[in-house]
Design an enzyme around this catalytic site. Structure first.
Site, PDB file in Angstrom:
ATOM      1  N   TYR A 141       4.759   3.654   2.772  1.00 34.42           N
ATOM      2  CA  TYR A 141       5.583   4.638   2.912  1.00 34.42           C
ATOM      3  C   TYR A 141       5.678   5.870   1.786  1.00 34.42           C
ATOM      4  O   TYR A 141       6.171   6.436   2.421  1.00 34.42           O
ATOM      5  CB  TYR A 141       6.855   4.013   3.549  1.00 34.42           C
ATOM      6  CG  TYR A 141       6.831   3.656   4.802  1.00 34.42           C
ATOM      7  CD1 TYR A 141       7.154   4.282   5.629  1.00 34.42           C
ATOM      8  CD2 TYR A 141       6.241   2.084   5.433  1.00 34.42           C
ATOM      9  CE1 TYR A 141       7.130   4.446   7.301  1.00 34.42           C
ATOM     10  CE2 TYR A 141       6.316   2.146   6.688  1.00 34.42           C
ATOM     11  CZ  TYR A 141       6.289   2.784   7.706  1.00 34.42           C
ATOM     12  OH  TYR A 141       6.715   1.925   8.709  1.00 34.42           O
TER      13      TYR A 141
ATOM     14  N   VAL B 286       3.774  -0.362  -5.162  1.00 33.45           N
ATOM     15  CA  VAL B 286       3.385  -1.232  -4.478  1.00 33.45           C
ATOM     16  C   VAL B 286       5.591  -2.276  -3.684  1.00 33.45           C
ATOM     17  O   VAL B 286       5.776  -1.571  -4.275  1.00 33.45           O
ATOM     18  CB  VAL B 286       2.934  -2.615  -5.082  1.00 33.45           C
ATOM     19  CG1 VAL B 286       0.924  -1.683  -5.093  1.00 33.45           C
ATOM     20  CG2 VAL B 286       3.680  -3.164  -6.282  1.00 33.45           C
ATOM     21  N   ASN B 287       5.155  -2.220  -2.716  1.00 32.97           N
ATOM     22  CA  ASN B 287       6.216  -3.368  -2.100  1.00 32.97           C
ATOM     23  C   ASN B 287       6.448  -4.205  -3.338  1.00 32.97           C
ATOM     24  O   ASN B 287       5.941  -5.195  -3.221  1.00 32.97           O
ATOM     25  CB  ASN B 287       5.542  -4.264  -0.620  1.00 32.97           C
ATOM     26  CG  ASN B 287       4.703  -4.330  -0.332  1.00 32.97           C
ATOM     27  OD1 ASN B 287       4.065  -4.202  -1.648  1.00 32.97           O
ATOM     28  ND2 ASN B 287       4.303  -6.185   0.712  1.00 32.97           N
TER      29      ASN B 287
ATOM     30  N   ALA C   1      13.627  10.180   1.908  1.00 35.38           N
ATOM     31  CA  ALA C   1      14.347   9.162   3.204  1.00 35.38           C
ATOM     32  C   ALA C   1      13.198   9.269   4.042  1.00 35.38           C
ATOM     33  O   ALA C   1      12.743  10.646   4.741  1.00 35.38           O
ATOM     34  CB  ALA C   1      15.637   9.579   3.354  1.00 35.38           C
TER      35      ALA C   1
ATOM     36  N   ALA D  43      22.158   4.227  -6.544  1.00 39.16           N
ATOM     37  CA  ALA D  43      21.731   5.266  -4.893  1.00 39.16           C
ATOM     38  C   ALA D  43      21.760   4.451  -3.889  1.00 39.16           C
ATOM     39  O   ALA D  43      22.601   4.845  -2.984  1.00 39.16           O
ATOM     40  CB  ALA D  43      20.603   6.139  -5.280  1.00 39.16           C
TER      41      ALA D  43
ATOM     42  N   LEU E 275      24.978   4.839  -0.851  1.00 42.51           N
ATOM     43  CA  LEU E 275      24.888   5.159   0.473  1.00 42.51           C
ATOM     44  C   LEU E 275      25.180   3.848   1.310  1.00 42.51           C
ATOM     45  O   LEU E 275      25.815   4.306   2.639  1.00 42.51           O
ATOM     46  CB  LEU E 275      23.294   5.685   0.199  1.00 42.51           C
ATOM     47  CG  LEU E 275      22.748   6.771  -0.188  1.00 42.51           C
ATOM     48  CD1 LEU E 275      21.237   6.977  -0.473  1.00 42.51           C
ATOM     49  CD2 LEU E 275      23.748   7.847   0.219  1.00 42.51           C
TER      50      LEU E 275
ATOM     51  N   CYS F 237      14.689  -1.074   2.584  1.00 39.57           N
ATOM     52  CA  CYS F 237      15.501  -0.722   1.039  1.00 39.57           C
ATOM     53  C   CYS F 237      16.989  -1.543   0.814  1.00 39.57           C
ATOM     54  O   CYS F 237      17.242  -1.930   0.358  1.00 39.57           O
ATOM     55  CB  CYS F 237      15.255   0.643   0.510  1.00 39.57           C
ATOM     56  SG  CYS F 237      13.759   1.097   0.983  1.00 39.57           S
TER      57      CYS F 237
HETATM   58  P1  NAI Z   1       4.728  -0.512   2.257  1.00 43.64           P
HETATM   59  O1  NAI Z   1       4.913  -1.567   2.623  1.00 43.64           O
HETATM   60  O2  NAI Z   1       4.646   0.614   2.930  1.00 43.64           O
HETATM   61  O3  NAI Z   1       4.026  -0.177   1.101  1.00 43.64           O
HETATM   62  C1  NAI Z   1       3.033  -0.709   0.207  1.00 43.64           C
HETATM   63  C2  NAI Z   1       2.046  -0.494  -0.612  1.00 43.64           C
HETATM   64  O4  NAI Z   1       1.220  -1.491  -0.884  1.00 43.64           O
HETATM   65  C3  NAI Z   1       0.951  -1.687   0.687  1.00 43.64           C
HETATM   66  O5  NAI Z   1       0.591  -0.382   1.431  1.00 43.64           O
HETATM   67  C4  NAI Z   1       0.353  -3.156   0.141  1.00 43.64           C
HETATM   68  O6  NAI Z   1      -1.209  -2.900   0.291  1.00 43.64           O
HETATM   69  C5  NAI Z   1       0.150  -2.242  -1.359  1.00 43.64           C
HETATM   70  N1  NAI Z   1      -0.240  -2.964  -2.542  1.00 43.64           N
HETATM   71  C6  NAI Z   1       0.308  -4.203  -2.521  1.00 43.64           C
HETATM   72  N2  NAI Z   1       0.026  -4.391  -3.613  1.00 43.64           N
HETATM   73  C7  NAI Z   1      -1.137  -4.095  -3.829  1.00 43.64           C
HETATM   74  C8  NAI Z   1      -2.130  -3.831  -4.916  1.00 43.64           C
HETATM   75  N3  NAI Z   1      -1.999  -4.975  -6.181  1.00 43.64           N
HETATM   76  N4  NAI Z   1      -2.425  -3.432  -5.123  1.00 43.64           N
HETATM   77  C9  NAI Z   1      -3.146  -2.290  -4.628  1.00 43.64           C
HETATM   78  N5  NAI Z   1      -2.394  -2.584  -3.336  1.00 43.64           N
HETATM   79  C10 NAI Z   1      -1.499  -3.088  -2.229  1.00 43.64           C
HETATM   80  O7  NAI Z   1       5.779   0.078   0.596  1.00 43.64           O
HETATM   81  P2  NAI Z   1       6.674   1.018   0.697  1.00 43.64           P
HETATM   82  O8  NAI Z   1       7.803   1.791   1.997  1.00 43.64           O
HETATM   83  O9  NAI Z   1       6.173   2.706   0.435  1.00 43.64           O
HETATM   84  O10 NAI Z   1       7.477   0.820  -0.456  1.00 43.64           O
HETATM   85  C11 NAI Z   1       6.452   0.947  -1.673  1.00 43.64           C
HETATM   86  C12 NAI Z   1       8.374   0.914  -3.046  1.00 43.64           C
HETATM   87  O11 NAI Z   1       8.859   2.020  -3.313  1.00 43.64           O
HETATM   88  C13 NAI Z   1       8.988  -0.243  -2.938  1.00 43.64           C
HETATM   89  O12 NAI Z   1       9.780  -1.072  -4.252  1.00 43.64           O
HETATM   90  C14 NAI Z   1      10.202   0.278  -1.745  1.00 43.64           C
HETATM   91  O13 NAI Z   1      11.615   0.153  -1.981  1.00 43.64           O
HETATM   92  C15 NAI Z   1      10.552   1.781  -2.341  1.00 43.64           C
HETATM   93  N6  NAI Z   1      10.784   2.739  -2.042  1.00 43.64           N
HETATM   94  C16 NAI Z   1      10.566   2.398  -0.175  1.00 43.64           C
HETATM   95  C17 NAI Z   1      11.294   3.536   0.329  1.00 43.64           C
HETATM   96  C18 NAI Z   1      11.276   4.407   1.272  1.00 43.64           C
HETATM   97  O14 NAI Z   1      12.331   4.846   1.844  1.00 43.64           O
HETATM   98  N7  NAI Z   1      10.016   3.225   2.162  1.00 43.64           N
HETATM   99  C19 NAI Z   1      12.339   4.924  -0.130  1.00 43.64           C
HETATM  100  C20 NAI Z   1      11.833   4.993  -2.197  1.00 43.64           C
HETATM  101  C21 NAI Z   1      11.278   3.636  -2.427  1.00 43.64           C
END
Ligand code: NAI
Length: 480
Positions: free
Chosen positions: A11, A86-87, A160, A219, A223, A272
Site C-alpha cells: 500500500y 516492507v511490512n 492515508a 503522528a 491522530l 497502522c
Molecule cells: P504491505 O503489507 O501492503 O506491503 C509490504 C510488502 O513488503 C508486501 O507485499 C510483502 O510481500 C513485502 N515484503 C516483505 N518482506 C519482504 C522482503 N524481504 N523482500 C521483498 N518484499 C518483502 O504493507 P504497507 O501497508 O505497504 O506498509 C509498509 C510499511 O509502511 C509498514 O511499516 C507500515 O507501517 C508503513 N505505512 C503504511 C501506511 C498505510 O497506510 N498502509 C502509511 C504509512 C506507513
C-alpha cells in the site's frame, strides 16, 4: 540517471514509487517484492490495491521508468537509492509479543542489501519502524559491507489510504532524517532532490534520524488519540442527550483544535494506528516510562470499548439476543475508498455479533468474499504475517454470507449496520430497504453518515453513534 529500487510493493511502496516515477521521468524506479502474485497484479490490468487515481498514474509510467519485478537482487544491486517499505507488523511471539514491532522482514531486506550490493547506497526507511531502527540497520549493513558505504535515512510515509495519490501529489510535509555528518547531509540532499521535483522546498523537513523515526509514531498516536477522544465524548453524549456532531463542530471551530479527525465512529482501524501505538507503548516501557506508556495505551482501550459498545447496543436493543437473526453489514473496509480490511472495526463488530449467533449478510463495494471469510477466521495480529504466505481460504462460515448489493444484504434482515462510510450508502433507497426488512427494523449507523430524522420518519429504530437516543434504546437494557 539515478536509479531507485523499492523493496515492498504494498500500500505504501506501490503508490509512493508510482508518484516518484511520474514526477521524475529521468529517474528509473523499480518496485520489487517477494510476492509473485502481487508483482503480477502490479504488472496486470487489476492492480493489487484499490486507490482512487492510482491506476492512471501507474499506466502513465509503467514500462517507461516504472517497473515491478520479483528480481529483487538485480534491482537492489543496480540502485543508488534503496527504499525499504516492507511490512512491520506487531510481534505475535516471544519478547514484546502483542506490542513490539516485528522487524523480521526489515532485517532480511537489510541482509539481502548487504549481500548483493556492489556500489555505495543510500538506504531509506520508508516502513514505520521503532525509533533507533536505523542504528540496527546500519550495524547489519556495515558489518557485512565489503568496503561499500551506506547512508541510512528515515523518510516515513504520511499518506492515508483512500487519498494516497492526492496526499503524495500534495503532501503537508516530507520528512527526511539522517546522520548529522557531512556524508549524512549529502544523502539527505540527494533524497531532497528527488522530492524537490514536485514538493515545495519549505515542505521538506530535515531532522536527525531519531526525530524522523519517532515523528511517524507520534503522528499516528496523535491522530488515533483524536478519534478516541471524540469517541469517548460520544458515549457521554448518548448518556446526556448531547449530539456528538454538534459538539465536534463547536470544538472544531477553535483554531487551536481544528475541525479534522473529529468524526465519531465505531472506532478506528487500518494497519497502522493500533500497531504503531502498541509499538510506542513498548518503547516507552523499555525506557522505564510507565506513565507515558499507560497514557497511550488508553487510546487503544477506548477504541476497543467503542467497538464493544456498538455490539452491545445492537444486541441489547434487539431484546438482548441476535441469535438466528439476519443482520446486514454495509461496509467492511476500514474506511471508504479503499479495499483494505486490516484491523477494520468491522472484524470485531462481526465477530461480536457472530458470538451472539447472528447471521450476517455482508456487502462492501471493494472487498471480496474470500478476504472477508479470511478476516473473520484469523487471529488478532496474524493478518500481517506475511501477505505471500496467507493461508488458503478457510471454509466459508455458514453464519456469514457475502453479497454484491446493499439491498440484497438487507432483505429480510432485522437490522442494518453501517460500518464503512462509503458514499453510496448515503443515497440508498431506505424506504425500499425498510419495506423488505423484518419489523421492527433497526439501523445502527457506525459512521454517522445517515439522516436520522428521515430514517425515523420511514419507521426505522435508529441508533447513530453519539446522537440523542431513540426512546426505544433508552428503554432497552443499559449498555456497558
Ligand atoms: P504491505 O503489507 O501492503 O506491503 C509490504 C510488502 O513488503 C508486501 O507485499 C510483502 O510481500 C513485502 N515484503 C516483505 N518482506 C519482504 C522482503 N524481504 N523482500 C521483498 N518484499 C518483502 O504493507 P504497507 O501497508 O505497504 O506498509 C509498509 C510499511 O509502511 C509498514 O511499516 C507500515 O507501517 C508503513 N505505512 C503504511 C501506511 C498505510 O497506510 N498502509 C502509511 C504509512 C506507513
Amino acid at each position: 540517471m539515478v536509479k531507485i529500487c523499492c523493496i515492498g510493493a504494498g500500500y505504501v511502496g506501490g503508490p509512493t514509487m508510482a508518484v516518484i516515477a511520474l514526477k521524475c521521468p529521468k529517474i528509473e524506479v523499480a518496485v520489487v517484492d517477494i510476492s509473485v502474485s502481487r508483482i503480477a497484479a502490479w504488472n496486470g490490468d487489476q492492480l493489487p490495491i484499490y486507490e482512487p487515481g492510482l491506476e492512471d498514474v501507474v499506466k502513465q509510467c509503467r514500462g517507461r521508468n516504472l517497473f515491478f519485478s520479483t528480481d529483487i537482487e538485480k534491482h537492489v544491486a543496480e540502485a543508488d537509492i534503496v527504499f525499504v517499505s516492507v511490512n512491520t507488523p506487531t510481534k505475535t511471539q516471544g519478547l514484546g509479543a502483542g506490542k513490539a514491532a516485528d522487524l523480521t522482514y526489515w532485517e532480511s531486506a537489510a541482509r539481502m542489501i548487504a549481500n548483493v550490493s556492489k556500489s555505495n547506497k543510500i538506504v531509506v526507511e520508508k516502513s514505520t519502524v521503532p525509533v533507533k531502527t536505523a542504528e540496527a540497520i546500519e550495524k547489519i549493513l556495515t558489518h557485512n559491507s565489503r568496503e561499500i558505504k551506506y547512508q541510512i535515512l528515515s523518510n516515513p510515509e504520511f499518506l492515508a489510504e483512500g487519498t494516497a495519490i492526492q496526499d503524495l501529489f500534495n503532501p503537508d510535509r516530507v520528512l527526511i532524517g539522517g546522520r548529522e555528518t557531512p556524508e549524512g547531509q549529502k544523502a539527505i540532499q540527494a533524497l531532497k532532490d528527488v522530492y524537490a521535483h514536485w514538493v515545495p522546498e519549505d515542505r521538506i523537513i530535515t531532522t536527525n534520524l531519531w526525530s524522523a523515526e519517532l515523528s511517524k509514531l507520534a503522528a499516528n498516536a496523535f491522530l488515533a488519540q483524536r478519534i478516541s477522544s471524540v469517541n469517548a465524548m460520544s458515549a457521554l453524549c448518548e448518556a446526556t442527550g448531547a449530539d456528538v456532531t454538534q459538539v465536534s463542530h463547536a470544538i472544531g471551530k477553535d483554531t487551536r483544535i481544528g475541525p479534522r479527525f473529529l468524526n465519531s465512529s465505531v472506532g478506528f482501524g487500518g494497519s497502522c494506528f493500533q500497531k504503531d501505538i502498541l509499538n510506542l507503548v513498548y518503547i516507552c516501557e523499555c525506557n522505564g516510562l510507565t506513565e507515558v506508556a499507560n497514557y497511550w495505551k488508553q487510546v487503544i482501550k477506548v477504541n476497543d470499548y467503542q467497538k464493544n459498545r456498538f455490539v452491545n447496543r445492537i444486541v441489547s436493543s434487539m431484546f438482548n439476543t441476535v441469535s438466528g437473526k439476519k443482520i446486514a453489514i454495509l461496509g467492511f473496509a476500514f474506511k471508504k475508498d479503499t479495499g483494505d480490511t486490516r484491523e477494520t472495526p468491522a472484524i470485531d463488530v462481526c465477530k461480536g455479533l457472530l458470538g451472539d449467533k447472528a447471521k450476517l449478510s455482508i456487502y462492501d463495494p471493494q472487498v471480496t468474499e474470500d478476504q472477508i471469510q479470511r478476516d473473520l477466521s484469523m487471529k488478532r495480529f496474524d493478518w500481517d504475517h506475511p501477505i505471500h504466505l496467507q493461508p488458503m481460504s478457510p471454509p466459508a462460515s455458514k453464519q456469514v454470507s457475502v453479497v454484491w448489493d446493499a439491498y440484497q444484504a438487507a432483505k429480510d434482515a432485522h437490522g442494518v449496520c453501517i460500518l464503512t462510510e462509503w458514499d453510496e450508502f448515503k443515497t440508498l433507497d431506505y424506504q425500499k430497504i425498510f419495506d423488505n426488512m423484518r419489523k421492527p427494523a433497526y439501523i445502527f449507523d457506525g459512521r454517522n453518515i445517515l439522516d436520522v430524522e428521515k430514517l425515523r420518519e420511514i419507521g426505522f429504530i435508529v441508533y447513530s453513534i453519539g446522537k440523542p437516543l431513540d426512546p426505544w434504546h433508552k428503554d432497552t437494557l443499559a449498555v456497558a
